[in-house]
Each structure stands twice: as structure tokens, then as C-alpha cells.
Design a protein around this motif. Structure first.
Motif, PDB file in Angstrom:
ATOM      1  N   GLU A 107       0.862  -1.203  -0.018  1.00 35.31           N
ATOM      2  CA  GLU A 107      -0.147   0.132  -0.043  1.00 35.31           C
ATOM      3  C   GLU A 107       0.825   1.022   0.077  1.00 35.31           C
ATOM      4  O   GLU A 107       1.840   1.417   0.744  1.00 35.31           O
ATOM      5  N   CYS A 108       0.277   2.389  -0.979  1.00 26.78           N
ATOM      6  CA  CYS A 108       1.266   3.669  -0.843  1.00 26.78           C
ATOM      7  C   CYS A 108       0.273   4.720  -0.781  1.00 26.78           C
ATOM      8  O   CYS A 108      -0.666   4.927  -1.704  1.00 26.78           O
ATOM      9  N   PRO A 109       0.028   5.260   0.409  1.00 27.62           N
ATOM     10  CA  PRO A 109      -0.842   6.413   0.341  1.00 27.62           C
ATOM     11  C   PRO A 109      -0.684   7.273  -0.637  1.00 27.62           C
ATOM     12  O   PRO A 109       0.379   7.777  -0.979  1.00 27.62           O
ATOM     13  N   ILE A 110      -1.919   7.925  -1.139  1.00 30.74           N
ATOM     14  CA  ILE A 110      -1.864   8.835  -2.077  1.00 30.74           C
ATOM     15  C   ILE A 110      -0.812  10.085  -1.511  1.00 30.74           C
ATOM     16  O   ILE A 110      -0.962  10.730  -0.181  1.00 30.74           O
ATOM     17  N   GLY A 111      -0.026  10.708  -2.420  1.00 27.40           N
ATOM     18  CA  GLY A 111       0.875  11.562  -1.954  1.00 27.40           C
ATOM     19  C   GLY A 111       2.105  11.078  -1.500  1.00 27.40           C
ATOM     20  O   GLY A 111       3.151  12.085  -1.211  1.00 27.40           O
ATOM     21  N   GLU A 112       2.304  10.125  -1.319  1.00 30.68           N
ATOM     22  CA  GLU A 112       3.802   9.688  -0.676  1.00 30.68           C
ATOM     23  C   GLU A 112       4.511   9.219  -1.692  1.00 30.68           C
ATOM     24  O   GLU A 112       4.110   8.729  -2.911  1.00 30.68           O
ATOM     25  N   GLU A 113       5.889   8.928  -1.552  1.00 29.56           N
ATOM     26  CA  GLU A 113       6.911   8.612  -2.230  1.00 29.56           C
ATOM     27  C   GLU A 113       6.664   6.868  -2.771  1.00 29.56           C
ATOM     28  O   GLU A 113       6.576   6.035  -1.820  1.00 29.56           O
ATOM     29  N   SER A 114       6.709   6.854  -4.037  1.00 32.26           N
ATOM     30  CA  SER A 114       6.229   5.356  -4.673  1.00 32.26           C
ATOM     31  C   SER A 114       7.899   5.038  -5.149  1.00 32.26           C
ATOM     32  O   SER A 114       8.297   3.783  -5.226  1.00 32.26           O
ATOM     33  N   ILE A 115       8.537   6.049  -5.694  1.00 32.32           N
ATOM     34  CA  ILE A 115      10.009   5.820  -6.213  1.00 32.32           C
ATOM     35  C   ILE A 115      10.966   6.851  -5.805  1.00 32.32           C
ATOM     36  O   ILE A 115      10.496   7.998  -6.024  1.00 32.32           O
ATOM     37  N   VAL A 116      12.170   6.409  -5.688  1.00 25.93           N
ATOM     38  CA  VAL A 116      13.259   7.377  -5.376  1.00 25.93           C
ATOM     39  C   VAL A 116      14.480   7.131  -6.213  1.00 25.93           C
ATOM     40  O   VAL A 116      14.957   5.890  -6.046  1.00 25.93           O
ATOM     41  N   ILE A 117      14.987   7.912  -7.144  1.00 28.36           N
ATOM     42  CA  ILE A 117      16.264   7.665  -7.814  1.00 28.36           C
ATOM     43  C   ILE A 117      17.061   8.598  -7.499  1.00 28.36           C
ATOM     44  O   ILE A 117      16.802   9.892  -7.681  1.00 28.36           O
ATOM     45  N   ALA A 118      18.429   8.370  -7.016  1.00 21.55           N
ATOM     46  CA  ALA A 118      19.472   9.379  -7.070  1.00 21.55           C
ATOM     47  C   ALA A 118      20.612   8.857  -7.630  1.00 21.55           C
ATOM     48  O   ALA A 118      21.166   7.885  -7.464  1.00 21.55           O
ATOM     49  N   VAL A 119      21.104   9.811  -8.461  1.00 20.90           N
ATOM     50  CA  VAL A 119      22.432   9.522  -9.319  1.00 20.90           C
ATOM     51  C   VAL A 119      23.435  10.782  -8.928  1.00 20.90           C
ATOM     52  O   VAL A 119      23.111  11.731  -8.652  1.00 20.90           O
ATOM     53  N   SER A 120      24.620  10.350  -8.984  1.00 21.28           N
ATOM     54  CA  SER A 120      25.438  11.039  -8.653  1.00 21.28           C
ATOM     55  C   SER A 120      26.645  11.295  -9.885  1.00 21.28           C
ATOM     56  O   SER A 120      27.104   9.990 -10.186  1.00 21.28           O
ATOM     57  N   ALA A 121      27.427  12.495 -10.287  1.00 18.31           N
ATOM     58  CA  ALA A 121      28.099  12.099 -11.480  1.00 18.31           C
ATOM     59  C   ALA A 121      29.175  13.403 -11.121  1.00 18.31           C
ATOM     60  O   ALA A 121      29.009  14.485 -10.700  1.00 18.31           O
ATOM     61  N   PRO A 122      30.432  13.203 -11.739  1.00 16.36           N
ATOM     62  CA  PRO A 122      31.285  14.404 -11.917  1.00 16.36           C
ATOM     63  C   PRO A 122      30.565  15.752 -12.343  1.00 16.36           C
ATOM     64  O   PRO A 122      30.642  16.809 -11.529  1.00 16.36           O
ATOM     65  N   HIS A 123      29.945  15.788 -13.362  1.00 12.26           N
ATOM     66  CA  HIS A 123      29.156  17.052 -13.784  1.00 12.26           C
ATOM     67  C   HIS A 123      27.781  16.949 -14.115  1.00 12.26           C
ATOM     68  O   HIS A 123      27.325  15.719 -14.163  1.00 12.26           O
ATOM     69  N   ARG A 124      27.010  17.799 -13.990  1.00 13.05           N
ATOM     70  CA  ARG A 124      25.594  17.928 -14.002  1.00 13.05           C
ATOM     71  C   ARG A 124      24.895  17.485 -14.982  1.00 13.05           C
ATOM     72  O   ARG A 124      23.782  16.833 -14.993  1.00 13.05           O
ATOM     73  N   GLN A 125      25.406  17.547 -16.116  1.00  7.08           N
ATOM     74  CA  GLN A 125      24.792  17.174 -17.744  1.00  7.08           C
ATOM     75  C   GLN A 125      24.544  15.704 -17.378  1.00  7.08           C
ATOM     76  O   GLN A 125      23.362  15.220 -17.639  1.00  7.08           O
ATOM     77  N   ALA A 126      25.409  14.605 -17.181  1.00  7.36           N
ATOM     78  CA  ALA A 126      25.372  13.639 -17.187  1.00  7.36           C
ATOM     79  C   ALA A 126      24.422  13.052 -16.112  1.00  7.36           C
ATOM     80  O   ALA A 126      23.392  12.012 -16.048  1.00  7.36           O
ATOM     81  N   ALA A 127      24.497  13.666 -14.717  1.00  5.27           N
ATOM     82  CA  ALA A 127      23.650  13.281 -13.824  1.00  5.27           C
ATOM     83  C   ALA A 127      22.167  13.598 -14.234  1.00  5.27           C
ATOM     84  O   ALA A 127      21.301  12.983 -13.946  1.00  5.27           O
ATOM     85  N   TRP A 128      21.981  14.843 -14.699  1.00  9.08           N
ATOM     86  CA  TRP A 128      20.357  14.816 -15.299  1.00  9.08           C
ATOM     87  C   TRP A 128      19.776  14.042 -16.160  1.00  9.08           C
ATOM     88  O   TRP A 128      18.793  13.438 -16.149  1.00  9.08           O
ATOM     89  N   ARG A 129      20.966  13.524 -17.079  1.00  6.02           N
ATOM     90  CA  ARG A 129      20.454  12.775 -18.258  1.00  6.02           C
ATOM     91  C   ARG A 129      20.144  11.306 -17.581  1.00  6.02           C
ATOM     92  O   ARG A 129      19.115  10.610 -18.032  1.00  6.02           O
ATOM     93  N   ALA A 130      21.068  10.508 -16.839  1.00  3.71           N
ATOM     94  CA  ALA A 130      21.076   9.541 -16.153  1.00  3.71           C
ATOM     95  C   ALA A 130      19.687   9.381 -15.195  1.00  3.71           C
ATOM     96  O   ALA A 130      19.176   8.584 -15.236  1.00  3.71           O
ATOM     97  N   GLY A 131      19.565  10.339 -14.638  1.00  2.00           N
ATOM     98  CA  GLY A 131      18.572  10.611 -13.550  1.00  2.00           C
ATOM     99  C   GLY A 131      17.055  10.261 -14.482  1.00  2.00           C
ATOM    100  O   GLY A 131      16.383   9.485 -14.097  1.00  2.00           O
ATOM    101  N   GLU A 132      16.735  10.813 -15.348  1.00  2.00           N
ATOM    102  CA  GLU A 132      15.756  10.853 -16.438  1.00  2.00           C
ATOM    103  C   GLU A 132      15.635   9.232 -16.953  1.00  2.00           C
ATOM    104  O   GLU A 132      14.576   8.646 -17.022  1.00  2.00           O
ATOM    105  N   GLU A 133      16.862   9.047 -17.543  1.00  2.00           N
ATOM    106  CA  GLU A 133      16.769   7.574 -18.332  1.00  2.00           C
ATOM    107  C   GLU A 133      16.632   6.594 -17.228  1.00  2.00           C
ATOM    108  O   GLU A 133      16.012   5.551 -17.570  1.00  2.00           O
ATOM    109  N   ALA A 134      17.170   6.672 -16.038  1.00  3.70           N
ATOM    110  CA  ALA A 134      16.871   5.326 -15.116  1.00  3.70           C
ATOM    111  C   ALA A 134      15.531   5.218 -14.882  1.00  3.70           C
ATOM    112  O   ALA A 134      14.992   4.051 -14.609  1.00  3.70           O
ATOM    113  N   LEU A 135      14.722   6.546 -14.688  1.00  4.32           N
ATOM    114  CA  LEU A 135      13.572   6.267 -14.242  1.00  4.32           C
ATOM    115  C   LEU A 135      12.604   5.879 -15.280  1.00  4.32           C
ATOM    116  O   LEU A 135      11.778   4.808 -15.164  1.00  4.32           O
TER     117      LEU A 135
END
Lengths: 181, 94
Positions: A107-135
Motif C-alpha cells: 500500500e502506498c498512500p496518496i501523495g507519498e513516495e513510490s519511487i526514489v532515484i538518486a544519481v551522482s556524477a562528476p558533472h551536472r549534464q550526465a547526472a540530469w540525463r542519467a536520472g531521467e533515463e533511469a526512471l
């Protein structure tokens, strides 16, 4: 089956978190509330200048229909393999420092987290792209299913791939899946 | 999550999401061996209407590997006693 009746289908979920962790990858399926700061802390690294955190929360409607509750079920051993494969591929493709993918089960109440993805990279472009693609990869491939129960009691299995409703629970004759792939 | 160990001469089959709603079960044991190609026929016989309403959009795994039960070399393999088969409807995480 309506939400007021005992369901013949009981989401069968692990009672404890299922995890796989290496120094650079953490994937998890958990019946517990998600903690975005734990995922962020996992990916933090002195060699990463960028951390991107995505938090998916459950919405209170689908196509303007009010959703009263949601539950996620999974085939954990297979979903864990898939999440780990996605994480590994993101790490290599985007030269990430670390990645964490955590999904809620049960059960996941409305408004609560169902998925969390965190990524880190040396630079921001890779982190943005990877975060989106992973999702997107997770939504496309991870063997996890969302049951949306609408106000009035009807339960519907969602299917991500076509953005349409899946099969109504307990009323197979009324399959409402639209053929609009 | 996994079904209890199958009795001799049987395989386990797991049903998820719409497949579970349709069969009213999350798992059961079925007699082995059965060819991968005939799995959907077998299920259609047990659960009339399941092919059109559910199986047509489902994938199949055997021992955590995806198997194409309708085409190619995969379809010729046998599902053996002790195997764990799963019916995988379109997924909806996130």
C-alpha cells in the motif's frame, strides 16, 4: 472485486526490504516508507560535483478519475535483477559515480513516495540525463505493478507502456485497455 | 513471493497483476513437462478467455529468464518439473 470485499488477490509482498548494494549501486524494493535522504546520502561522493534526486509520488487521479488508494506488487527476484541491470547500464553509459533506485511495494498512500532515484556524477549534464533515463527504463522494464483503486471501489491494474488503463480487477469482461499504443 | 516448492512432476507458475486477478490465484503447480509453445493453450484450457483478455499482452519467464513462448527456438523448449514460470503482464512501476 471491489475494495470493500475481501480480494481473492492479495498483493504478496516481502515483509522486509529486499536490497542489493555495491560500493556504487544500491537497488531496493521495500514495504517501508521511502526515505529520499538515504538515497541521496548513498550517492554522495567527493568525486561527484552533481547529485540529482527524483522523487515519484502517487497521484490522486487518473484521467480525472479520483484514485482512493494505490498498491504496488512485484516479482521481487526478477525486478531486482532488472533494477540492478538498469543501474549498471546507467553507471557505465553516463559515467556516473553512484546510483540508487528504490521502489515501494504494498500500500502506498496518496501523495507519498513510490519511487526514489538518486544519481551522482562528476558533472551536472550526465547526472540530469542519467536520472531521467533511469526512471524511464525502470517504468518500462521493472517487474512491478500498480493497482489503482478508484473512489467507488473499482480496482484497475495500470500499464505504463500505453498510458491507458489496464484490466479492471474482477471484471475481466470489461477490459478497458485502449488500443492506442 | 515464490510459490512453495512444486511437488514431483510439477512446475510452479506465478501470476501477477491482471493474470492474478483473472485466475484468482497468485500461484499454483501444474503438471510437467509442457512445451513452452503450448503453455498459453494449457492456461486457456484451465481459464477460458485468458488468452484474449490477459495472455495476449503478457510475457513469460522461466527461472527468471524471459522466454518467447510464441516464436523461435525458445518456444520449442520444455518447461520441466521444478521450474518456476511467471506470467508477466505489462508493468506499471513509478
Amino acid at each position: 472485486m471491489s475494495t470493500t470485499e475481501p480480494s481473492t488477490y492479495t498483493p504478496d509482498i516481502p515483509s522486509k526490504p529486499v536490497t542489493k548494494t555495491t560500493p556504487s549501486i544500491h537497488v531496493e524494493l521495500t514495504p517501508n516508507a521511502l526515505n529520499p535522504s538515504t538515497a541521496t546520502a548513498f550517492v554522495r561522493s567527493p568525486s561527484a560535483g552533481a547529485t540529482v534526486l527524483f522523487i515519484g509520488t502517487t497521484r490522486d487521479s487518473f484521467n480525472n478519475l479520483p484514485v482512493s488508494s494505490l498498491a504496488y506488487t512485484s516479482y521481487p527476484p526478477l525486478a531486482m535483477n532488472t533494477l540492478y541491470a538498469i543501474a549498471t547500464s546507467m553507471l557505465t553509459k553516463h559515467e556516473l559515480t553512484k546510483i540508487a533506485i528504490v521502489h515501494k511495494l504494498g500500500e502506498c498512500p496518496i501523495g507519498e513516495e513510490s519511487i526514489v532515484i538518486a544519481v551522482s556524477a562528476p558533472h551536472r549534464q550526465a547526472a540530469w540525463r542519467a536520472g531521467e533515463e533511469a526512471l524511464e527504463e525502470t517504468k518500462k522494464r521493472a517487474e512491478i505493478w500498480k493497482l489503482e483503486r478508484f473512489e467507488g471501489g473499482e480496482g484497475v491494474w495500470r500499464a505504463n507502456r500505453d498510458g491507458a488503463m489496464g484490466t479492471k480487477v474482477g471484471s475481466e469482461e470489461e477490459k478497458v485497455k485502449e488500443e492506442n499504443k | 513471493m515464490s510459490a512453495a516448492k512444486a511437488p514431483p512432476g510439477h512446475f510452479s507458475i506465478l501470476y501477477f497483476a491482471a493474470a492474478s486477478s483473472f485466475t484468482g490465484k497468485s500461484s499454483e503447480h501444474l503438471p510437467a513437462p509442457v512445451s513452452a509453445r503450448s503453455l498459453f493453450d494449457e492456461l486457456e484450457q484451465r481459464y477460458p478467455g485468458m488468452r484474449d483478455k490477459v495472455l495476449g499482452s503478457c510475457a513469460v519467464t522461466v527461472n527468471l529468464e524471459y522466454v518467447d513462448v510464441e516464436d523461435g527456438e525458445d518456444a520449442d523448449r520444455a518447461i520441466e518439473a521444478g521450474d518456476e514460470v511467471a506470467i508477466i503482464p505489462p508493468v506499471s512501476s513509478g
